[in-house]
Design a protein around this motif. Structure first.
Motif, PDB file in Angstrom:
ATOM      1  N   GLU B 148      -0.778  -4.052  -1.567  1.00 29.34           N
ATOM      2  CA  GLU B 148      -0.631  -2.742  -0.918  1.00 29.34           C
ATOM      3  C   GLU B 148      -1.668  -1.756  -1.455  1.00 29.34           C
ATOM      4  OE1 GLU B 148       3.320  -1.793  -1.979  1.00 29.34           O
ATOM      5  OE2 GLU B 148       4.214  -2.880  -0.322  1.00 29.34           O
ATOM      6  N   SER B 149      -1.933  -1.813  -2.776  1.00 29.68           N
ATOM      7  CA  SER B 149      -2.878  -0.880  -3.380  1.00 29.68           C
ATOM      8  C   SER B 149      -4.282  -1.072  -2.814  1.00 29.68           C
ATOM      9  CB  SER B 149      -2.926  -1.079  -4.895  1.00 29.68           C
ATOM     10  OG  SER B 149      -1.638  -1.000  -5.422  1.00 29.68           O
ATOM     11  N   TRP B 150      -4.686  -2.356  -2.663  1.00 25.96           N
ATOM     12  CA  TRP B 150      -6.026  -2.625  -2.129  1.00 25.96           C
ATOM     13  C   TRP B 150      -6.122  -2.201  -0.672  1.00 25.96           C
ATOM     14  CZ3 TRP B 150      -9.700  -2.937  -5.352  1.00 25.96           C
ATOM     15  CH2 TRP B 150      -9.475  -3.477  -6.619  1.00 25.96           C
ATOM     16  N   TRP B 327      12.430   3.723   4.330  1.00 26.48           N
ATOM     17  CA  TRP B 327      11.012   3.372   4.347  1.00 26.48           C
ATOM     18  C   TRP B 327      10.855   1.874   4.573  1.00 26.48           C
ATOM     19  CZ3 TRP B 327       8.140   7.629   4.297  1.00 26.48           C
ATOM     20  CH2 TRP B 327       8.651   8.782   3.657  1.00 26.48           C
ATOM     21  N   PRO B 328       9.664   1.463   4.998  1.00 25.28           N
ATOM     22  CA  PRO B 328       9.432   0.007   5.118  1.00 25.28           C
ATOM     23  C   PRO B 328       9.514  -0.678   3.754  1.00 25.28           C
ATOM     24  CG  PRO B 328       7.710   1.258   6.268  1.00 25.28           C
ATOM     25  CD  PRO B 328       8.507   2.246   5.476  1.00 25.28           C
ATOM     26  N   GLY B 329       9.771  -1.968   3.765  1.00 26.30           N
ATOM     27  CA  GLY B 329       9.916  -2.722   2.520  1.00 26.30           C
ATOM     28  C   GLY B 329       8.608  -2.830   1.759  1.00 26.30           C
ATOM     29  N   PHE B 330       8.702  -3.139   0.461  1.00 27.64           N
ATOM     30  CA  PHE B 330       7.504  -3.292  -0.364  1.00 27.64           C
ATOM     31  C   PHE B 330       7.570  -4.593  -1.155  1.00 27.64           C
ATOM     32  CE2 PHE B 330      10.581  -0.929  -2.876  1.00 27.64           C
ATOM     33  CZ  PHE B 330      10.540  -1.539  -4.118  1.00 27.64           C
ATOM     34  N   VAL B 331       6.389  -5.095  -1.501  1.00 29.36           N
ATOM     35  CA  VAL B 331       6.265  -6.331  -2.294  1.00 29.36           C
ATOM     36  C   VAL B 331       5.312  -6.046  -3.444  1.00 29.36           C
ATOM     37  CG1 VAL B 331       5.556  -8.753  -2.286  1.00 29.36           C
ATOM     38  CG2 VAL B 331       6.581  -7.761  -0.244  1.00 29.36           C
ATOM     39  N   ARG B 332       5.755  -6.301  -4.666  1.00 29.70           N
ATOM     40  CA  ARG B 332       4.890  -6.086  -5.826  1.00 29.70           C
ATOM     41  C   ARG B 332       4.820  -7.374  -6.652  1.00 29.70           C
ATOM     42  NH1 ARG B 332       6.754   0.179  -6.175  1.00 29.70           N
ATOM     43  NH2 ARG B 332       5.404   0.760  -4.468  1.00 29.70           N
ATOM     44  N   VAL B 333       3.585  -7.782  -6.907  1.00 29.29           N
ATOM     45  CA  VAL B 333       3.353  -9.101  -7.517  1.00 29.29           C
ATOM     46  C   VAL B 333       2.852  -8.912  -8.951  1.00 29.29           C
ATOM     47  CG1 VAL B 333       2.003 -11.226  -7.327  1.00 29.29           C
ATOM     48  CG2 VAL B 333       2.806 -10.077  -5.262  1.00 29.29           C
ATOM     49  N   PHE B 334       3.448  -9.664  -9.877  1.00 26.67           N
ATOM     50  CA  PHE B 334       3.051  -9.622 -11.291  1.00 26.67           C
ATOM     51  C   PHE B 334       2.688 -11.044 -11.725  1.00 26.67           C
ATOM     52  CE2 PHE B 334       5.899  -6.169 -10.413  1.00 26.67           C
ATOM     53  CZ  PHE B 334       5.384  -5.082 -11.102  1.00 26.67           C
ATOM     54  N   PRO B 335       1.386 -11.352 -11.822  1.00 26.80           N
ATOM     55  CA  PRO B 335       0.997 -12.721 -12.212  1.00 26.80           C
ATOM     56  C   PRO B 335       1.387 -13.022 -13.665  1.00 26.80           C
ATOM     57  CG  PRO B 335      -0.886 -11.473 -11.351  1.00 26.80           C
ATOM     58  CD  PRO B 335       0.214 -10.495 -11.604  1.00 26.80           C
ATOM     59  N   VAL B 336       1.778 -14.249 -13.905  1.00 28.56           N
ATOM     60  CA  VAL B 336       2.021 -14.727 -15.272  1.00 28.56           C
ATOM     61  C   VAL B 336       1.309 -16.074 -15.416  1.00 28.56           C
ATOM     62  CG1 VAL B 336       4.209 -13.557 -15.706  1.00 28.56           C
ATOM     63  CG2 VAL B 336       4.223 -15.761 -14.569  1.00 28.56           C
TER      64      VAL B 336
END
Lengths: 147, 360
Positions: B148-150, B327-336
């Motif tokens: 989303e940020s990009w 609001w619309p849904g959000f997805v946040r990814v945290f690589p490990v």
């Protein structure tokens, strides 16, 4: 065994036959274990060989372009070395901790021993023998395709 | 002499066709670039082409034009010479020998490092960038990899650049009108430009509001890299305001493969394993007070480790999916990063992590 002639991609009537015997008949190894493979080359005379390469490699298979990693590489191109390495020989290597063999959906990792013969005439012949490192469970399928 | 076949095929691991003929064709192509570059440079040096003294351009501009003109033969020569040198270097060498030579460079680079700094797991991505941010409660704060940020940055750049061009055109049209001339073509071009510019700003502001309205998500973990057959304490913190209909934390394995399709390079990504760590419903978040909770994340025994090579990757990630009420849904990814299990080590407690075998 997956022998193939990379000279023109077709089987030759006088292609060498390369047989291998792995130290573990199941061809399954643990990371860090020692790999011992005995090979036997038939159907080719020593004067016809210019060089020989004995390698232990991993490569990727699947949807993406192939990536290749060389764990052990040995090239023999002197007469004394060839006389010692042909027609029988042994390949030994201490296997690394990673990458482990993996059967994914679009990414697969295979380990293999390759014996490549370079002929005086200019062509080459490679024989590939797959084995496994580790015991990773294969991927079950696609949960979601990421856009 | 046997001529090469016109068409090649891919048969399993190998391709039909002669490798030598392929390398020869490549060398001829790069040699042609070198020849074209030399011819162009020769024409420029002899004065057959170029900017003559009769040119109306001012002196400073002529200097810049000469530099730009010399870029063409320079680029042809650079690409050609580099290509010919690469072809000569790789001529007659097996793919294993070429790959071994590339690996030698990596080995030489690592020789200057201390044994602790050398990477003991070939093919496993380093996690230096994932452990350089200390957490407030747990040991590490995981960096976010939010698409989303990009998207937001891209939209902002597009809206900014487009409207900058629009302003230049509008000022030009305004000067024309002020001086009593009306350029109808320019005005006609301005109408769709204004529509696109305004739409770009509206979409960017809407996306900015959506991204910031739901608040930030933060994940902290007790240890990193992770190991199979181990469990880790994870802190999830969600800020914002209002009601979240659902908030889900999942652990996933993503496979990623890049391949060429014609002249394009495409990347395909699939999730091949997903485990719901925890799910919350009807979560009321108070402004200024973030929602915080501890969960346990377990890496199954026998799981594939993280892997990365030139065109292929297996990536582990913690993913937070939220569905706000308004609001619309959000997805946040945290690589490990997950390392391979130590060969002879049992699932004992490691670095504060508790042993906890979880089926895959």
């Amino acid at each position: 065994m997956i022998p193939h002639d990379e000279g023109n991609g077709t089987s030759k009537p006088h292609a060498p036959r390369i047989g291998v015997v792995f130290g573990h008949p199941s061809r399954q190894y643990a990371p860090g274990e020692e790999l011992v493979v005995r090979y036997d080359v038939e159907g080719v005379e020593l004067p016809a060989i210019r060089a020989m390469e004995r390698t232990v490699v991993w490569y990727t298979e699947g949807k993406g372009e192939e990536d290749l990693g060389v764990h052990r590489f040995e090239r023999i191109d002197d007469l004394a070395g060839l006389a010692e390495a042909l027609p029988h020989g042994t390949i030994t290597a201490c296997l690394p901790a990673s990458p482990l063999s993996y059967e994914g959906v679009i990414v697969k990792i295979r380990w293999c021993v390759r014996i490549r013969l370079f002929f005086v005439a200019g062509r080459d012949f490679v024989s590939e023998h797959v084995f496994e490192i580790g015991a990773i469970a294969p991927a079950r399928g696609v949960v979601e395709r990421v856009q | 002499m046997r001529l090469p076949p016109f068409f090649g095929k891919k048969r399993g691991h190998r391709r039909t066709g002669s490798q030598a003929w392929g390398s020869f064709g490549e060398a001829v192509f790069y040699a042609a670039l070198v020849a074209a570059g030399l011819c162009f440079a020769g024409l420029l040096l002899t004065g057959a082409v170029g900017i003559g003294p009769e040119s109306a351009a001012p002196g400073w501009m002529r200097g810049w034009l000469w530099i730009f003109i010399w870029l063409i033969p320079g680029a042809l020569l650079a690409f050609g010479v580099a290509g010919v040198a690469r072809t000569v270097r790789d001529w007659g060498k097996s793919e294993e020998r070429r790959a071994a030579a590339e690996g030698l460079g990596t080995l030489l680079e690592s020789m200057g490092q201390s044994p602790a700094a050398q990477h003991p797991f070939p093919g496993v991505p380093a996690c230096d960038d994932l452990v350089n941010s200390p957490g407030t409660i747990l040991r590490y704060r995981l960096p976010i990899e939010s698409p989303e940020s990009w998207t937001l940055v891209g939209m902002g750049l597009f809206a900014g650049l487009w409207n900058a061009v629009l302003v230049v055109l509008a000022v030009s049209a305004g000067i024309d009108i002020a001086s009593g001339r009306i350029e109808w073509v320019l005005l006609a071009v301005l109408v769709p430009f204004v529509l696109i510019g305004v739409t770009g700003i509206v979409i960017f502001i809407r996306r900015l509001v959506l991204t910031t309205a739901v608040g930030t998500t933060q994940l902290e973990i007790c240890d990193h890299p992770l190991l199979p057959e181990s469990s880790y304490d994870v802190l999830l913190a969600q800020s914002g305001s209002g009601m979240l209909r659902s908030l889900v934390l999942t652990l996933e394995i993503e496979e990623m493969a890049s391949f060429r399709q014609g002249t394009d390079t495409r990347t395909e990504r699939v999730i091949v394993w997903r485990d719901i760590v925890k799910e919350w419903t009807n979560l009321e978040i108070t402004p200024g007070v973030r929602f915080e909770t501890h969960v346990t994340v377990a890496i199954p025994a026998g799981a594939m480790h993280s892997f990365g090579s030139g065109h292929n990757a297996v990536r582990w990630r913690l993913v937070v999916r939220g569905q706000p009420e308004r609001w619309p849904g959000f997805v946040r990814v945290f690589p490990v990063v997950v390392h391979p299990a130590p060969p002879a080590e049992s699932a004992a407690v490691r670095h504060g992590a508790t042993a906890d075998g979880v089926p895959g």
